[in-house]
Design a protein around this motif. Structure first.
Motif, PDB file in Angstrom:
ATOM      1  N   GLY A   1      -5.325  -0.094  -6.142  1.00  0.00           N
ATOM      2  CA  GLY A   1      -4.744   0.863  -5.213  1.00  0.00           C
ATOM      3  C   GLY A   1      -3.548   0.336  -4.455  1.00  0.00           C
TER       4      GLY A   1
ATOM      5  N   LYS B   1       1.502  11.476   0.293  1.00  0.00           N
ATOM      6  CA  LYS B   1       0.967  11.902  -1.009  1.00  0.00           C
ATOM      7  C   LYS B   1       1.870  11.436  -2.152  1.00  0.00           C
ATOM      8  CE  LYS B   1      -1.842  15.903   0.146  1.00  0.00           C
ATOM      9  NZ  LYS B   1      -3.115  15.395  -0.279  1.00  0.00           N
TER      10      LYS B   1
ATOM     11  N   ASP C   1      -0.012   1.213 -10.538  1.00  0.00           N
ATOM     12  CA  ASP C   1      -1.075   0.277 -10.217  1.00  0.00           C
ATOM     13  C   ASP C   1      -1.792  -0.172 -11.489  1.00  0.00           C
ATOM     14  OD1 ASP C   1      -3.082  -1.196  -9.046  1.00  0.00           O
ATOM     15  OD2 ASP C   1      -4.218   0.550  -8.379  1.00  0.00           O
TER      16      ASP C   1
ATOM     17  N   SER D   1       0.851  -1.192   0.000  1.00  0.00           N
ATOM     18  CA  SER D   1       0.000   0.000   0.000  1.00  0.00           C
ATOM     19  C   SER D   1       0.889   1.245   0.000  1.00  0.00           C
ATOM     20  CB  SER D   1      -0.895   0.012   1.237  1.00  0.00           C
ATOM     21  OG  SER D   1      -0.108   0.196   2.406  1.00  0.00           O
ATOM     22  N   ALA D   2       0.285   2.380  -0.266  1.00  0.00           N
ATOM     23  CA  ALA D   2       1.021   3.647  -0.202  1.00  0.00           C
ATOM     24  C   ALA D   2       1.571   3.860   1.205  1.00  0.00           C
ATOM     25  CB  ALA D   2       0.116   4.809  -0.616  1.00  0.00           C
TER      26      ALA D   2
ATOM     27  N   GLY E   1      -5.634  -1.504 -10.836  1.00  0.00           N
ATOM     28  CA  GLY E   1      -6.592  -0.578 -10.259  1.00  0.00           C
ATOM     29  C   GLY E   1      -7.032  -0.871  -8.839  1.00  0.00           C
TER      30      GLY E   1
ATOM     31  N   GLU F   1       1.405   7.727  -2.512  1.00  0.00           N
ATOM     32  CA  GLU F   1       0.130   7.471  -3.192  1.00  0.00           C
ATOM     33  C   GLU F   1       0.262   7.700  -4.694  1.00  0.00           C
ATOM     34  OE1 GLU F   1      -2.418  10.097  -0.984  1.00  0.00           O
ATOM     35  OE2 GLU F   1      -2.891   8.560   0.519  1.00  0.00           O
ATOM     36  N   ALA F   2       1.010   8.748  -5.078  1.00  0.00           N
ATOM     37  CA  ALA F   2       1.202   9.039  -6.501  1.00  0.00           C
ATOM     38  C   ALA F   2       2.006   7.937  -7.174  1.00  0.00           C
ATOM     39  CB  ALA F   2       1.894  10.389  -6.672  1.00  0.00           C
TER      40      ALA F   2
ATOM     41  N   ALA G   1      -0.327   4.948  -7.499  1.00  0.00           N
ATOM     42  CA  ALA G   1      -1.334   5.194  -8.541  1.00  0.00           C
ATOM     43  C   ALA G   1      -0.729   5.086  -9.935  1.00  0.00           C
ATOM     44  CB  ALA G   1      -1.965   6.573  -8.341  1.00  0.00           C
ATOM     45  N   ALA G   2       0.495   5.575 -10.100  1.00  0.00           N
ATOM     46  CA  ALA G   2       1.141   5.552 -11.413  1.00  0.00           C
ATOM     47  C   ALA G   2       1.474   4.139 -11.865  1.00  0.00           C
ATOM     48  CB  ALA G   2       2.407   6.406 -11.385  1.00  0.00           C
TER      49      ALA G   2
END
Length: 145
Positions: free
Chosen positions: A64, A49, A59, A23-24, A62, A52-53, A56-57
């Motif tokens: 997460g 943050k 993943d 996870s992030a 989808g 998370e970026a 997301a980039a």
């Protein structure tokens, strides 16, 4: 230990809860534990943050989270190899091709980070995938996430 086994070992380290995904929050915490809390502007910190970026980039499915394949894309990267090699040269022990606890301590000191030799040994041990007590370039690439 081949390269894939090395990546799996690092992946398992990052996967704090052992669910097979990163996870992030796990990415952020792992980077923090490796480089220390750099809230004083040291430039090495990965914020939630930013983590998370990154997730997301990369993943692809989808969910997460980063799976093993996505994590390997992160660690292998697709660019910046030359810049990474230049950074590695700053930390390595005068042309030895590896980063020792002593050379890490010296470079961190130049950057204003005071670490003991023992702290540097712990930092290196986190990513010393082949157990030789030093960091080679492939290990450095993983360390610099």
């Amino acid at each position: 230990m081949n390269k894939q086994e090395q990546y799996l070992r690092v992946f398992r380290y990052f996967d704090g809860n052992g669910d097979g995904k990163i996870s992030a929050e796990e990415l952020e915490q792992c980077v923090k534990s490796i480089v220390g809390d750099q809230t004083n502007g040291g430039g090495l910190n990965l914020s939630l943050k930013e983590a998370e970026a990154v997730v997301a980039a990369l993943d692809g499915d989808g969910d997460g989270l980063l799976g093993v394949e996505e994590f390997m894309r992160l660690t292998e990267g697709d660019g910046g190899e030359e810049e990474l090699r230049e950074a590695f040269k700053l930390y390595e022990m005068e042309g030895s091709g590896c980063i020792t606890p002593r050379s890490l301590k010296r470079m961190l000191s130049r950057l204003g980070e005071r670490k003991t030799m023992e702290e540097c040994e712990v930092m290196i041990a986190q990513f010393d995938l082949n157990g030789d007590g030093v960091i080679n370039f492939d290990e450095f690439r993983v360390m610099m996430l």
